[in-house]
Scaffold this motif. Structure first.
Motif, PDB file in Angstrom:
ATOM      1  N   CYS A 106       0.824  -1.227   0.000  1.00  0.00           N
ATOM      2  CA  CYS A 106       0.000   0.000   0.000  1.00  0.00           C
ATOM      3  C   CYS A 106       0.853   1.270   0.000  1.00  0.00           C
ATOM      4  CB  CYS A 106      -0.992   0.040   1.177  1.00  0.00           C
ATOM      5  SG  CYS A 106      -2.217  -1.278   1.102  1.00  0.00           S
ATOM      6  N   PHE A 147      -3.581   5.128   2.306  1.00  0.00           N
ATOM      7  CA  PHE A 147      -4.541   4.547   3.248  1.00  0.00           C
ATOM      8  C   PHE A 147      -5.957   4.974   2.854  1.00  0.00           C
ATOM      9  CE2 PHE A 147      -2.416   8.240   5.103  1.00  0.00           C
ATOM     10  CZ  PHE A 147      -3.468   9.103   5.368  1.00  0.00           C
ATOM     11  N   ALA A 148      -6.128   5.125   1.544  1.00  0.00           N
ATOM     12  CA  ALA A 148      -7.401   5.636   1.021  1.00  0.00           C
ATOM     13  C   ALA A 148      -8.600   4.798   1.445  1.00  0.00           C
ATOM     14  CB  ALA A 148      -7.326   5.719  -0.503  1.00  0.00           C
ATOM     15  N   MET A 185      -4.139   2.353  -6.018  1.00  0.00           N
ATOM     16  CA  MET A 185      -2.808   1.985  -6.506  1.00  0.00           C
ATOM     17  C   MET A 185      -2.883   1.545  -7.981  1.00  0.00           C
ATOM     18  SD  MET A 185       0.265   1.868  -5.256  1.00  0.00           S
ATOM     19  CE  MET A 185       0.128   1.696  -3.491  1.00  0.00           C
TER      20      MET A 185
HETATM   21  S1  SF4 Z   1      -6.653   1.983  -1.787  1.00  0.00           S
HETATM   22 FE1  SF4 Z   1      -5.382   0.217  -2.384  1.00  0.00          FE
HETATM   23  S2  SF4 Z   1      -3.253   0.914  -2.090  1.00  0.00           S
HETATM   24 FE2  SF4 Z   1      -4.577   2.331  -0.960  1.00  0.00          FE
HETATM   25  S3  SF4 Z   1      -4.670   1.484   1.120  1.00  0.00           S
HETATM   26 FE3  SF4 Z   1      -6.408   0.669   0.034  1.00  0.00          FE
HETATM   27  S4  SF4 Z   1      -5.704  -1.324  -0.797  1.00  0.00           S
HETATM   28 FE4  SF4 Z   1      -3.872  -0.135  -0.209  1.00  0.00          FE
END
Ligand code: SF4
Ligand code: SF4
Length: 218
Positions: free
Chosen positions: A29, A33-34, A135
């Motif tokens: 990640c 931490f979206a 991501m």
């Molecule tokens: S959006 Fe994807 S990259 Fe971002 S914290 Fe959640 S799982 Fe991880």
């Protein structure tokens, strides 16, 4: 939680099983931490999630409900979910550094993300949500590895049994159309599966199975 969506619009159109490879791996990640904020009431917890939390945090469900968790109605039944807090609408388990403080025993929905489950008459398959994880360039990973839950056969049986149990209750509540019955069901489910402590060192699935069998009389 039931969602009325067109799978073709939100996924790559494929359905996956536990041993399939899927493009879900977002590495560690990185600094993202979206999906740990702004999730509303959507991270609903099942009895295994709460068993893991109470065991690992050496706390009770009542204590967690006064802090990181809250109760909300999901398809007619009151269930616990992760509470999003503060201006940033952030999960209470997210550290200041943006890391999950309960990573090793994080809830099933967090383990699954960005995968989802789609249920048929008797079971479920996994699908990849295309637009949820921030991501780019995710790599392929085996579904089993991504979910990172031991004894996947028993885990999947538990997920299926819990889902169909709740769906059965939802139908009963719908048929009765009676708020008092709906309240009674919610209280029973909370007490039977969440608030009554499990025997920590004992086998969770075995204890859950007994509770489910007793609840089938509901
Ligand atoms: S959006 Fe994807 S990259 Fe971002 S914290 Fe959640 S799982 Fe991880
Ligand atoms: S439990 Fe951990 S992974 Fe899940 S939303 Fe909270 S901080 Fe994120």
């Amino acid at each position: 939680m039931k969602r009325e969506v067109d799978l073709n619009e939100i996924s790559d159109g494929k359905l996956y099983e536990i041993n399939d490879m899927v493009k879900a791996d977002c590495g560690d990640c990185k600094d993202c931490f979206a999906c740990c904020q702004g999730m509303g009431q959507s991270v609903v917890l099942d009895p295994l999630d709460c068993f893991r939390m109470t065991q690992n945090l050496s706390g009770t469900m009542e204590e967690l409900l006064g802090a990181e968790l809250e109760l909300n109605v999901v398809d007619g039944i009151v269930l616990p979910n992760l509470k999003m807090k503060g201006e940033g609408e952030t999960c209470g388990f997210l550290s200041r550094e943006g890391r999950c403080r309960i990573h090793s025993f994080r809830p099933g929905i967090c383990r699954l993300f960005p995968l989802g489950r789609v249920y048929g008459d008797e079971g479920f398959k996994y699908f990849l949500q295309l637009h949820e994880c921030k991501m780019e360039n995710r790599t392929k990973v085996k579904v089993r590895k991504w979910i990172d839950t031991p004894d996947s056969k028993r885990y999947e049986a538990f997920v299926r049994d819990w889902h169909f149990f709740l769906k059965g209750l939802e139908r009963k509540i719908g048929k009765k159309g009676d708020q008092a019955f709906s309240n009674q069901v919610s209280l029973y489910v909370l007490k039977q599966f969440y608030l009554t402590p499990y025997d920590g060192p004992g086998d969770f699935y075995e204890q859950f199975g007994k509770r489910l069998e007793a609840a089938s009389l509901l």
